[in-house]
Structures are given as structure tokens and as C-alpha cells.
Write an enzyme that holds these catalytic residues in place. Structure first.
Site, mmCIF file in Angstrom:
data_model
loop_
_atom_site.group_PDB
_atom_site.id
_atom_site.type_symbol
_atom_site.label_atom_id
_atom_site.label_comp_id
_atom_site.label_asym_id
_atom_site.label_seq_id
_atom_site.Cartn_x
_atom_site.Cartn_y
_atom_site.Cartn_z
ATOM 1 N N ASP A 1 1.655 17.428 30.230
ATOM 2 C CA ASP A 1 1.322 18.162 29.014
ATOM 3 C C ASP A 1 0.570 19.431 29.400
ATOM 4 O O ASP A 1 0.424 19.722 30.590
ATOM 5 C CB ASP A 1 0.461 17.287 28.078
ATOM 6 C CG ASP A 1 -0.942 17.018 28.649
ATOM 7 O OD1 ASP A 1 -1.237 17.457 29.778
ATOM 8 O OD2 ASP A 1 -1.736 16.366 27.953
ATOM 9 N N ASP B 1 -3.173 21.287 28.514
ATOM 10 C CA ASP B 1 -4.463 21.026 27.877
ATOM 11 C C ASP B 1 -5.266 22.321 27.717
ATOM 12 O O ASP B 1 -5.369 23.100 28.671
ATOM 13 C CB ASP B 1 -5.284 20.057 28.742
ATOM 14 C CG ASP B 1 -4.521 18.785 29.088
ATOM 15 O OD1 ASP B 1 -4.385 17.931 28.197
ATOM 16 O OD2 ASP B 1 -4.056 18.664 30.237
ATOM 17 N N ASP C 1 -2.370 19.490 24.204
ATOM 18 C CA ASP C 1 -3.653 19.013 23.691
ATOM 19 C C ASP C 1 -4.590 20.191 23.479
ATOM 20 O O ASP C 1 -4.793 20.993 24.382
ATOM 21 C CB ASP C 1 -4.321 18.049 24.697
ATOM 22 C CG ASP C 1 -3.625 16.693 24.756
ATOM 23 O OD1 ASP C 1 -2.921 16.349 23.788
ATOM 24 O OD2 ASP C 1 -3.814 15.988 25.764
HETATM 25 P P1 8DG Z 1 -1.080 15.990 33.733
HETATM 26 O O1 8DG Z 1 -1.177 16.294 32.282
HETATM 27 O O2 8DG Z 1 -0.886 17.200 34.576
HETATM 28 O O3 8DG Z 1 -0.082 14.926 34.018
HETATM 29 O O4 8DG Z 1 -2.502 15.407 34.228
HETATM 30 P P2 8DG Z 1 -3.922 15.731 33.629
HETATM 31 O O5 8DG Z 1 -3.921 17.048 32.910
HETATM 32 O O6 8DG Z 1 -4.901 15.534 34.693
HETATM 33 O O7 8DG Z 1 -4.101 14.535 32.615
HETATM 34 P P3 8DG Z 1 -4.329 14.510 31.029
HETATM 35 O O8 8DG Z 1 -3.908 13.139 30.592
HETATM 36 O O9 8DG Z 1 -3.689 15.646 30.338
HETATM 37 O O10 8DG Z 1 -5.889 14.579 30.873
HETATM 38 C C1 8DG Z 1 -6.615 15.751 31.185
HETATM 39 C C2 8DG Z 1 -8.066 15.462 31.163
HETATM 40 O O11 8DG Z 1 -8.492 15.182 29.859
HETATM 41 C C3 8DG Z 1 -8.427 14.242 32.002
HETATM 42 O O12 8DG Z 1 -9.538 14.550 32.801
HETATM 43 C C4 8DG Z 1 -8.819 13.201 31.037
HETATM 44 C C5 8DG Z 1 -9.275 14.039 29.866
HETATM 45 N N1 8DG Z 1 -9.186 13.341 28.607
HETATM 46 C C6 8DG Z 1 -8.111 12.789 27.978
HETATM 47 N N2 8DG Z 1 -8.494 12.210 26.828
HETATM 48 C C7 8DG Z 1 -9.814 12.408 26.750
HETATM 49 C C8 8DG Z 1 -10.782 12.063 25.812
HETATM 50 O O13 8DG Z 1 -10.485 11.439 24.810
HETATM 51 N N3 8DG Z 1 -12.055 12.466 26.067
HETATM 52 C C9 8DG Z 1 -12.379 13.191 27.184
HETATM 53 N N4 8DG Z 1 -13.630 13.560 27.377
HETATM 54 N N5 8DG Z 1 -11.487 13.518 28.080
HETATM 55 C C10 8DG Z 1 -10.241 13.120 27.876
HETATM 56 O O14 8DG Z 1 -6.958 12.853 28.402
HETATM 57 MN MN MN Z 2 -2.714 17.354 31.203
HETATM 58 MN MN MN Z 3 -3.766 15.881 28.027
#
Ligand code: 8DG
Ligand code: MN
Ligand code: MN
Length: 396
Positions: free
Chosen positions: A204, A206, A320
Site C-alpha cells: 500500500d 502510507d 492509508d
Molecule cells: P508495505 O506496505 O510496504 O508492505 O509495508 P509497510 O509500509 O511497512 O507496512 P504497513 O502495513 O503499511 O504499515 C506501515 C506502518 O504503519 C507500520 O509501521 C505499522 C504502522 N501501523 C499500521 N497500523 C497502525 C496503527 O493502527 N497504529 C499505528 N501506530 N501504526 C500502525 O499499519
Molecule cells: Mn505500507
Molecule cells: Mn499501511
């Protein structure tokens, strides 16, 4: 005189947040195997085992050369009996029987396909599997009523399972920048998650959004979402309001690692990027092999006819969005940059080694009984008594 044939013995600090983990990995075969077992454990609701495998994999990720024999691992932290057995199996036999049988197991395959649907977690997937639903076709035929997230996840399954590229992330960043700028001038947008850590692809994109004047960010998300919706950029969105100020248990100590920022989980409709001419002579599937080299073999886990996706001029991308007040921005940035294991280890370090509670909102010192301010990620590492680790070295 030194013995030149002596094996390299590694030494590694025990918390991932004490280590520099780049994307370079000398032991990918071993870490892939342990990560698969971690994933299987997580999908089976065995979170403790999942973390143990993740920690073991993270230790191997920082080793400067390929492991040649198990004797080199003596004294390394986080390598439990189970992980060591898997490592030895691979070093001695070229593969781990447990990993291979997990990969082939119907349960694991079904859990992967079903949780690959946005909005479907391990619990729901497990319930469906026990009803005999193992793939998308069986799910459709079951007549189950899906919630809005799951329906969108199913509709855009093929697109969402394709990795998001950096170029696509940059294109979405431009759209988000435009959205926030038209809604409120002076807003700052930062790309977080894996792309901030230097990853070339992600599942995704972020973003963290803030405003330099405290309070101006209030009410921002619904306006941004309305703008994006009006422009036709959103296929799905669910916004969750900030519940942080309203909560009774006080700042700094949310009940879990789930934070309370105003956030929006969405699926963007992104105009397809032009592929370099040499790479995409028809842009479609030729003999079942797509331009990206992947075979479109699994009829049962596809959501539209072969080639249909390539005919569309857009694709769906998971995005996100999180809004943070500037006073909490450093904590939010650190918390949303990841990796997930790095975050977990930071909180474990804070709690066990420093008697502090770290969240994506604040850092609380349990001994001094006060919140520690931070205006940068560097400040937070310093409060925690840790050497600063830049995002590109948080790939634990
Ligand atoms: P990707 O998308 O490249 O596969 O990997 P990523 O970017 O590392 O993973 P991600 O699932 O998109 O998560 C990004 C960061 O956001 C990760 O450190 C975890 C964090 N995160 C969530 N949900 C929540 C939440 O509800 N609260 C907080 N504080 N952080 C969160 O994914
Ligand atoms: Mn991500
Ligand atoms: Mn994410």
C-alpha cells in the site's frame, strides 16, 4: 597468528531497534523461510510464535555474510530452538521440511488467499475455511454477505495483490498533496511506511498529514476525503475519527499499539502508469504470461477474466492516510514508518529497559512520571537512550 580458516562468529545486539537493518540481506533464503513460518503462525492466531520467528529472521537480516554453518550462530540473540532447527535443516539439506509442507498445506494456501482480500482478517478467513470456503469462487458461491470493505477488497482483488511501485506511490503523493493544498494551505504531507524506508515496492502507500499550527489539522480528514471523492480518486474509503482526546486512559498509554489518530483506509483509483515502451509491447497477457512475468495460472483466486485488468486504463491501489497534530508529529512519524517489528522492538525496549511507554502519540517516563517532548525522531531515540537509526535502516 590467526587461523585463516576460522569461521566468522557473529555478534548482534538483542533488540532490533539497536541494530541497523538495511534492505540488503545476505541470508534471504533463511529469512524467507522463517518469515513464512511467522506468517503462518500469525494467520493461525499464534501471535507469540509469529513474533519469535520474526525476531529470529531479523537477527539473520543484519549478518554481514551468508551463514555457512550453525556453529556460527552460537551466542546470537532471539534464535530459539525451533528457529535453529529450521536454519540447520536448510543449511544441511537445502530446504526445511516444515517450511515446504507449510507452503503446500491447503490451510495455509486458503488463509493466504482469503486474508489477501482487503477487509478480511485471520479470524474471518478461518471461519470461512471451516465452512469449506478455500478460494474466491467458493466465497462468491457461498452467498455470504460481505461488509463494504470486504466487497471492495473482492472487487479489486487482482489489482491490490499486485505490488505498488515507487512511481505509483509518487503519483498518489501528488494527488494527496493537491487534495490537502486545496482544502487547507500550509499542510504537510509525508510518505511513511515501507516507501520511507527505501523499499522499491509496497502493499500500500502510507501518508502522514499535519499542519505547522497546532489545531489547524482538526477536521481536515473529511475535507480531504470529500475532495478526493469529488475528483473521482476513491474507489473505497473508511474514515475513523480521532478518539485520543476523548479517551479516559490518558495520553501515552493507549490500550494497544493501535493508535487513535484520525485515519482513512482507502482504495485509490489510479490512472495506469505508462510502461517503458520496450517492456510492454501490447501491455496485455501473452499466452497467460503478463508483462510483469507472473503467470495468471490460478483461476480460483482471480476476480475478473484474464486480461480484463490490462484493458482498463486505471488500477486500484491501497492507500492509508493519517492526520496528526504537530505536537505529536514526531511520534506519529516514527510509529508509521515501521517496520512493524522495528516498532514492536522500540516499544519493548522502552518498556523493559527504560520503564517508559512509547506510542504513536507520546512517550511517557514511568519513573519521572511525565511526558517527554520530542519535535523530531532524533529526540525520541535520544530519550530512549538509543543511537539514532534512520528510516532506511529500520527494515527489521
Ligand atoms: P508495505 O506496505 O510496504 O508492505 O509495508 P509497510 O509500509 O511497512 O507496512 P504497513 O502495513 O503499511 O504499515 C506501515 C506502518 O504503519 C507500520 O509501521 C505499522 C504502522 N501501523 C499500521 N497500523 C497502525 C496503527 O493502527 N497504529 C499505528 N501506530 N501504526 C500502525 O499499519
Ligand atoms: Mn505500507
Ligand atoms: Mn499501511
Amino acid at each position: 597468528q590467526e587461523n585463516k580458516s576460522e569461521v566468522v562468529v557473529f555478534s548482534v545486539p538483542s533488540y532490533a531497534c539497536q541494530r541497523r537493518t538495511t534492505l540488503e540481506n545476505q541470508n534471504a533464503t533463511l529469512t524467507d523461510a522463517l518469515s513464512l513460518l511467522a506468517e503462518n503462525a500469525e494467520l493461525s492466531g499464534e501471535d507469540g510464535r509469529g513474533v519469535a520467528f520474526r525476531r529470529a529472521a531479523a537477527v539473520l537480516k543484519v549478518l554481514p555474510s551468508p551463514v555457512k554453518s550453525a556453529s556460527q550462530l552460537a551466542g546470537l540473540p532471539c534464535l530459539g530452538e525451533h528457529s535453529l532447527r529450521v536454519i540447520k535443516d536448510i543449511l544441511e539439506n537445502g530446504a526445511s521440511s516444515e517450511v515446504e509442507s507449510t507452503k503446500e498445506s491447503e490451510q495455509f494456501k486458503a488463509l493466504k488467499v482469503l486474508t489477501g482480500i482487503f477487509g478480511v482478517g485471520a479470524k474471518t478467513a478461518d471461519r470461512w475455511i471451516r465452512e469449506g470456503i478455500h478460494n474466491l469462487r467458493q466465497l462468491r458461491d457461498s452467498g455470504h454477505t460481505l461488509n463494504r470493505a470486504q466487497q471492495a477488497g473482492l472487487d479489486h482483488f487482482d489489482d491490490i495483490k499486485q505490488p505498488v511501485t515507487k512511481a505509483e506511490a509518487a503519483a498518489i503523493e501528488e494527488i494527496v498533496e493537491k487534495a490537502v493544498a486545496s482544502v487547507l494551505p500550509g499542510v504537510r504531507v509525508v510518505l511513511t511506511g515501507g516507501f520511507r524506508r527505501g523499499k522499491l515496492t509496497g502493499h500500500d502507500v502510507d501518508f502522514l498529514i499535519t499542519h505547522p499550527e497546532e489545531g489547524r489539522e482538526v477536521g481536515l480528514m473529511p475535507k480531504v476525503v470529500s475532495w478526493l471523492e469529488a475528483q473521482g480518486f476513491l474507489l473505497y474509503q473508511k474514515t475513523t475519527r480521532n478518539s485520543y482526546l476523548e479517551s479516559k486512559d490518558g495520553p501515552g498509554r493507549p490500550p494497544s499499539n493501535i493508535d487513535r489518530f484520525e485515519r482513512c483506509l482507502s482504495i485509490f483509483k489510479l490512472t495506469r502508469m505508462e510502461k517503458p515502451a520496450a517492456e510492454a509491447p501490447g501491455d496485455g497477457a501473452v499466452n497467460g504470461v503478463r508483462a510483469d512475468g507472473q503467470r495468471e495460472s490460478d483461476e480460483l483466486s482471480r476476480s475478473e477474466p484474464a486480461g480484463a485488468a490490462a484493458d482498463r486504463r486505471w488500477r486500484a491501489v491501497r492507500v492509508d492516510l493519517v492526520v496528526s497534530p504537530i505536537s505529536q508529529f514526531a511520534f506519529a512519524l516514527l510509529g508509521w514508518t515501521g517496520s512493524k517489528l522495528f516498532e514492536r522492538e522500540l516499544r519493548r525496549w522502552a518498556g523493559y529497559e527504560k520503564a517508559m511507554s512509547l506510542s504513536s502519540h507520546a512517550l511517557y517516563d514511568n519513573n519521572q512520571r511525565k511526558y517527554l517532548r520530542a519535535s523530531s525522531e532524533e529526540d525520541i531515540f535520544a530519550h530512549l537512550g538509543l543511537e539514532y537509526i534512520p528510516p532506511s535502516e529500520r527494515n527489521a
